[in-house]
Every structure is written in structure tokens, then in C-alpha cells.
Design an enzyme around this catalytic site. Structure first.
Site, PDB file in Angstrom:
ATOM      1  N   HIS A 100      -3.111   2.816  -6.537  1.00 11.13           N
ATOM      2  CA  HIS A 100      -3.616   1.629  -5.849  1.00 11.13           C
ATOM      3  C   HIS A 100      -3.903   0.491  -6.833  1.00 11.13           C
ATOM      4  O   HIS A 100      -3.977  -0.677  -6.432  1.00 11.13           O
ATOM      5  CB  HIS A 100      -4.883   1.968  -5.065  1.00 11.13           C
ATOM      6  CG  HIS A 100      -5.229   0.973  -4.007  1.00 11.13           C
ATOM      7  ND1 HIS A 100      -4.449   0.766  -2.891  1.00 11.13           N
ATOM      8  CD2 HIS A 100      -6.264   0.098  -3.901  1.00 11.13           C
ATOM      9  CE1 HIS A 100      -4.983  -0.179  -2.134  1.00 11.13           C
ATOM     10  NE2 HIS A 100      -6.097  -0.610  -2.737  1.00 11.13           N
ATOM     11  N   TYR A 140      -9.720  -7.554  -5.208  1.00 10.58           N
ATOM     12  CA  TYR A 140      -8.370  -7.295  -5.692  1.00 10.58           C
ATOM     13  C   TYR A 140      -7.899  -8.252  -6.782  1.00 10.58           C
ATOM     14  O   TYR A 140      -7.130  -7.857  -7.655  1.00 10.58           O
ATOM     15  CB  TYR A 140      -7.382  -7.356  -4.520  1.00 10.58           C
ATOM     16  CG  TYR A 140      -7.382  -6.122  -3.675  1.00 10.58           C
ATOM     17  CD1 TYR A 140      -6.544  -5.051  -3.967  1.00 10.58           C
ATOM     18  CD2 TYR A 140      -8.226  -5.990  -2.585  1.00 10.58           C
ATOM     19  CE1 TYR A 140      -6.542  -3.902  -3.196  1.00 10.58           C
ATOM     20  CE2 TYR A 140      -8.235  -4.847  -1.804  1.00 10.58           C
ATOM     21  CZ  TYR A 140      -7.390  -3.814  -2.113  1.00 10.58           C
ATOM     22  OH  TYR A 140      -7.400  -2.666  -1.345  1.00 10.58           O
ATOM     23  N   ARG A 167      -1.472  -2.296  -6.775  1.00  3.26           N
ATOM     24  CA  ARG A 167      -1.715  -3.345  -5.780  1.00  3.26           C
ATOM     25  C   ARG A 167      -2.655  -4.411  -6.351  1.00  3.26           C
ATOM     26  O   ARG A 167      -2.459  -5.608  -6.124  1.00  3.26           O
ATOM     27  CB  ARG A 167      -2.293  -2.717  -4.512  1.00  3.26           C
ATOM     28  CG  ARG A 167      -2.581  -3.699  -3.385  1.00  3.26           C
ATOM     29  CD  ARG A 167      -2.827  -2.938  -2.078  1.00  3.26           C
ATOM     30  NE  ARG A 167      -3.412  -3.772  -1.043  1.00  3.26           N
ATOM     31  CZ  ARG A 167      -2.738  -4.623  -0.282  1.00  3.26           C
ATOM     32  NH1 ARG A 167      -1.443  -4.774  -0.451  1.00  3.26           N
ATOM     33  NH2 ARG A 167      -3.350  -5.330   0.654  1.00  3.26           N
ATOM     34  N   TRP A 198      -4.001  -9.518   3.781  1.00  4.78           N
ATOM     35  CA  TRP A 198      -5.455  -9.566   3.950  1.00  4.78           C
ATOM     36  C   TRP A 198      -5.792 -10.455   5.132  1.00  4.78           C
ATOM     37  O   TRP A 198      -5.238 -11.539   5.296  1.00  4.78           O
ATOM     38  CB  TRP A 198      -6.135 -10.120   2.699  1.00  4.78           C
ATOM     39  CG  TRP A 198      -5.928  -9.308   1.472  1.00  4.78           C
ATOM     40  CD1 TRP A 198      -5.719  -7.966   1.413  1.00  4.78           C
ATOM     41  CD2 TRP A 198      -5.881  -9.779   0.126  1.00  4.78           C
ATOM     42  NE1 TRP A 198      -5.566  -7.560   0.128  1.00  4.78           N
ATOM     43  CE2 TRP A 198      -5.655  -8.650  -0.697  1.00  4.78           C
ATOM     44  CE3 TRP A 198      -6.026 -11.020  -0.460  1.00  4.78           C
ATOM     45  CZ2 TRP A 198      -5.566  -8.747  -2.077  1.00  4.78           C
ATOM     46  CZ3 TRP A 198      -5.931 -11.122  -1.839  1.00  4.78           C
ATOM     47  CH2 TRP A 198      -5.711  -9.999  -2.638  1.00  4.78           C
ATOM     48  N   LYS A 219      -4.341  20.451  14.148  1.00  3.86           N
ATOM     49  CA  LYS A 219      -5.337  20.885  15.124  1.00  3.86           C
ATOM     50  C   LYS A 219      -4.918  22.229  15.709  1.00  3.86           C
ATOM     51  O   LYS A 219      -3.733  22.495  15.868  1.00  3.86           O
ATOM     52  CB  LYS A 219      -5.474  19.845  16.245  1.00  3.86           C
ATOM     53  CG  LYS A 219      -5.898  18.464  15.761  1.00  3.86           C
ATOM     54  CD  LYS A 219      -5.924  17.470  16.906  1.00  3.86           C
ATOM     55  CE  LYS A 219      -6.271  16.078  16.412  1.00  3.86           C
ATOM     56  NZ  LYS A 219      -6.237  15.070  17.516  1.00  3.86           N
ATOM     57  N   ARG A 277       0.845  -1.187   0.000  1.00  2.00           N
ATOM     58  CA  ARG A 277       0.000   0.000   0.000  1.00  2.00           C
ATOM     59  C   ARG A 277       0.886   1.245   0.000  1.00  2.00           C
ATOM     60  O   ARG A 277       2.067   1.176   0.345  1.00  2.00           O
ATOM     61  CB  ARG A 277      -0.910   0.009   1.226  1.00  2.00           C
ATOM     62  CG  ARG A 277      -1.827  -1.214   1.339  1.00  2.00           C
ATOM     63  CD  ARG A 277      -2.590  -1.199   2.647  1.00  2.00           C
ATOM     64  NE  ARG A 277      -3.499  -2.340   2.792  1.00  2.00           N
ATOM     65  CZ  ARG A 277      -3.171  -3.504   3.326  1.00  2.00           C
ATOM     66  NH1 ARG A 277      -1.929  -3.695   3.781  1.00  2.00           N
ATOM     67  NH2 ARG A 277      -4.047  -4.483   3.420  1.00  2.00           N
TER      68      ARG A 277
END
Length: 485
Positions: free
Chosen positions: A381, A416, A384, A407, A247, A216
Site C-alpha cells: 500500500h 497519502y 499508493r 478520493w 460460511k 489499490r
């Protein structure tokens, strides 16, 4: 007809439900639902204008008692009160910042303004479905409504487990359909062209890792040399790199970002924003924390991978291993050139100063690489998806594919692992070899554990199926048992 009074000297058994006309002219019902925390009976009260409606209310409580789905005693929460408590007190300490940001957007942008005034135990699926329609009418994509739906379902699931509601209304609501974009993995030729183009780029091996190992984005950018064994040819992925929102650290976030507040909406012809134009700031807007002088909690941060399955060890192919060794030599040269400006972070893929690579810059580099390789535009992606599909082509067993890809459930493979054209054509070739090429003679027929009689019957049947041969009639079909494989 007046209600029949109880006979003199009798009384209802302890715990029985009662319905009676009160001095206030209303009908009252009382049902014992259980025992309170202090040991006293949990006696619920129903007040209605008619006896029939009071009895209906009592019956409903008795049904809840029988099913075990009993709302906790006390005043019911409103949707606004519960969602605020859930997202800030329950979800905030236990989920990732990116997940929390999605929850807050759904809660404060859509759910509270749309259905916040409802009592949580009176919320109906229809209330949510009408909200989804409003979201779409405002020009948002179905995916936005789905995010709102999933957030509400998660929040109500917690409320259900804690006894604040007796059913999850979001579980019954029907969100709008989302048409998933078709994902087409790269072909072997496309993947090879991309790999060839990576050799001419700084940090190009980073995309070779994505294509061949299926890491990833966060896992690849968060890779460190200490997690990569160039001698044994393995890498470990216990952590990943993510960008977090800043923040405010000041006392008045609204005043802090006052100069950056958007007061006028964009024109319909606006072409300044690549994404949908941002909305006008609310009067109490507390955004723009990235410009706060006392900002905190944002920027690139190293975090644990999302699941236990994500913590895995992956073998590195020899050509990729050699490319990583060359990449390390090039990085050592950059370190010497940078001198004191080098930031020692141990990142495998870094900027010329040693700092980690920003995901946005990584995205732009990927798009440029595809253009150079003359390959169709695709998401990073999708590399992948390609890696997972390549494992399928190589006939790697599913448990091994799951281990390499990180996974936790086999069902993820459906999203996938794609069946490429090469595999489909190879299946056709196998069917051809089984049916047509094996038919002319017994010697070429597949055995598959058949007896001689079964093999002869199978060959006779296949011969009849060949072009130019006379086909059997429906009544002449052989006994299926005689050709069972």
C-alpha cells in the site's frame, strides 16, 4: 415539612407533570413526553423512595422533552440485545463482508462479554473506557481497542437516531492513543529500481501499475481487459477483487469443525504463528467453515469499489502502456499453452491457468520483488502513497490528484500525500532565490506586483539581512505597509 395541598376545586393543567406519594409508600412522578403512535398521550412514570429523588427524575424527563432527545417508550434494550440486533439485522445486509467481520469480532469477542448486561440508556463513557483498559491488559494492541470503540460508536449512533438512547456514550468515551506507523514513500531512485525489477517477472507490470497509477490492491487484481483501453491509453476501475470468508452450509457448524477445534492454548515460546497465536475455541465454536463440505459465500469475489469516487478513469503513461501490451502478448501465449485448462475470466493479471491472483500470493510476490530490487521492506500500500506523492512533486492540482487516486474528500490527501526531501530542498532554493540572491541589486529583486517604492524598501531590508551587514535595531524597523507583498 408536609407538602402543601392544592386548593379545593383546582386542578393542574392538562399535560403538567405530577409528583405524589402512592399507597405503596413510594413517590411517583408522571411526565407527559408527547403523543404515542396510536394518538394517546406518552405519559412516562418515575418511581423513587424519596420525594426529592422523584422530583429529580421528573426534572430529568422534562429536560429531555425540552431538548427533543426523548427515548422511545417501552422497556430499554440491553447492550447485548441491541448490538445483536444491530449487527445481524441492520448492519449485515448493508455493509461489506470484510466490514461485517470486523463488527462481529468487536461485538461478540469484546462488547457483549464486557458490557452486554448494561441497559443501553444507562451506559456511561466510563464503562467503555474500563473495557478498553481490559483489552490492553490482555496484551492486545491499541488498534484493537479502537476498532471496538468505533464499532460501539456506530451502533449507538443508529440507536440515537431511532430514539432508543438520548446520547451516544461512545462519542464521549476516550479510547487509548494509537501511534500511527510512519509511512515513508519510495524515492524516485527506489521507484525506478522497483520498475526495473518488474521487467524480469511474470505479472511484474502489476506492480508498475501500483507505483505509477496508485491503484489499490483489490483494484489492480480485479482489473479486466474489457476495462483497459490500450488504444486510448486509459483504464477504468469500477470493481475490485476481494477474498471473503467461507460460511457453513451444514446444520451443525460446531460439530462440523469439531476435529479442528483448538482446545489447548499455545505456549508462551510458540514460534509457529507469524501473527499473535489464535485463541482457544469456545464450546459453541462455529468457525472452520472453510472445511465445511457445504461451505458457501467465500473465496475470491468481484465486488464494487468502496465509494463513488473509486469509480474513475485513469490515463496510462506511454512506457506503462507499452508494458501492458507486451504483458497481453505473454498472456496469450500462456493461454495457448494451457489449452482446455485455461479459465476464461478476462483478468489482466492472472495465474498460468487464467484464474485470478490470490491477494496472499500477490503480497509474497511484492516482498520478493523488493528484495530483488534491493529496496527497503515496505507495504504494498506504500506504493499508493508513493504515486500520490509523485503527483505532488509534479505539481498536479489537488482536484486532479483526488480524481486519479479515487478520493471523495480532500482530507484523505493528508494521509497519502507526503512532502519528500526533494520538495523541501526545492523550497529552500526558492527562499534563497527570493531573499539572498535578489538582495544585492534592484534588478534581481522579485516584482510580485510591488510598486517602485515598495521594491526599493524591500531590497534595503533584505540587504540588511545579509551576513556581514549591520542589522537594524528593533526601533528602526520599517513600516510593514511599505514592504507588503
Amino acid at each position: 415539612m408536609p407538602r402543601k395541598k392544592r386548593e379545593e376545586g383546582t386542578r393542574a393543567p392538562n399535560g403538567d407533570s405530577t409528583v405524589y406519594l402512592g399507597a405503596d409508600g413510594k413517590w411517583h412522578g408522571r411526565v407527559t413526553m408527547g403523543v404515542l403512535d396510536n394518538g394517546e398521550p406518552d405519559r412516562r412514570h418515575v418511581k423513587r423512595t424519596t420525594e426529592t429523588s422523584a422530583k429529580d427524575g421528573v426534572k430529568k424527563l422534562e429536560q429531555q422533552r425540552a431538548s427533543g432527545k426523548i427515548r422511545r417508550p417501552g422497556h430499554a434494550w440491553t447492550v447485548e440485545k441491541w448490538l445483536t440486533h444491530w449487527v445481524e439485522t441492520i448492519a449485515a445486509p448493508s455493509v461489506r463482508d470484510t466490514t461485517l467481520a470486523g463488527y462481529r469480532t468487536a461485538v461478540y469477542r469484546w462488547l457483549i462479554p464486557g458490557i452486554g448486561a448494561h441497559r443501553i440508556d444507562k451506559l456511561q463513557p466510563e464503562h467503555l473506557e474500563k473495557l478498553y483498559v481490559r483489552i490492553l491488559k490482555e496484551g492486545n494492541k491499541p488498534g484493537t481497542a479502537h476498532q471496538v470503540h468505533r464499532t460501539m460508536k456506530t451502533a449507538l449512533f443508529v440507536a440515537l437516531n431511532r430514539g432508543h438512547v438520548t446520547n451516544n456514550a461512545a462519542k464521549l468515551a476516550k479510547p487509548p492513543r494509537v501511534d500511527e506507523d510512519e509511512i515513508i514513500p519510495f524515492t524516485v531512485d527506489e521507484a525506478q529500481r522497483i520498475l526495473a525489477a518488474t521487467k524480469n517477472r511474470r505479472n511484474g507490470v502489476r506492480f508498475a501499475v501500483a507505483l505509477s497509477l496508485g491503484l489499490r490492491k483489490g483494484e489492480a487484481l480485479g482489473l479486466k481487459w474489457t476495462r483497459l483501453d490500450l488504444e486510448k491509453g486509459v483504464l477504468h476501475t469500477p470493481r475490485q477483487l476481494q477474498r471473503h470468508k467461507w460460511k457453513h452450509g451444514c446444520d451443525d457448524p460446531q460439530e462440523c469443525g469439531k476435529a479442528l477445534h483448538k482446545l489447548i492454548p499455545c505456549k508462551k515460546t510458540c514460534n509457529r504463528h507469524k501473527q499473535p497465536c489464535p485463541p482457544v475455541c469456545s464450546p459453541d465454536c462455529a468457525r472452520h467453515a472453510s472445511k465445511c463440505p457445504q461451505r458457501h459465500g467465500g473465496g475470491l469475489r468481484e465486488v464494487e469499489v468502496k465509494s463513488r469516487a473509486g469509480k474513475r478513469t485513469i490515463g496510462i503513461p506511454k512506457p506503462l502502456l507499452e508494458a501492458l501490451r507486451e504483458h497481453r502478448k505473454a498472456q496469450d501465449t500462456e493461454r495457448e499453452f494451457a489449452g482446455t485448462a485455461w479459465h476464461e475470466g478476462d483478468w489482466v493479471f492472472a495465474q498460468p491457468t487464467g484464474r485470478p491472483i490470490d491477494p496472499r500470493a500477490d503480497h509474497d510476490e511484492w516482498k520478493s520483488l523488493l528484495s530483488e530490487a534491493k529496496v527497503r521492506d515496505a507495504r504494498l500500500h506504500d506504493a499508493r502513497h508513493t504515486a500520490a506523492t509523485m503527483l505532488l512533486v509534479l505539481k498536479v492540482p489537488l482536484p486532479a490528484i483526488m480524481e486519479v487516486m479515487g478520493w471523495g474528500e480532500a482530507s484523505v490527501a493528508k494521509r497519502y500525500v507526503h512532502v519528500p526531501t526533494e520538495v523541501i530542498l526545492s523550497i529552500a532554493d526558492q527562499v534563497e532565490g527570493l531573499l539572498w540572491k535578489a538582495a544585492p541589486g534592484i534588478a534581481k529583486a522579485p516584482t510580485m506586483g510591488l510598486t517602485d517604492d515598495q521594491r526599493q524598501a524591500l531590497v534595503a531590508l533584505l540587504a540588511d539581512m545579509l551576513p556581514g551587514q549591520q542589522k537594524r535595531g528593533d526601533d528602526d524597523d520599517p513600516d510593514p505597509a511599505s514592504v507588503a507583498v
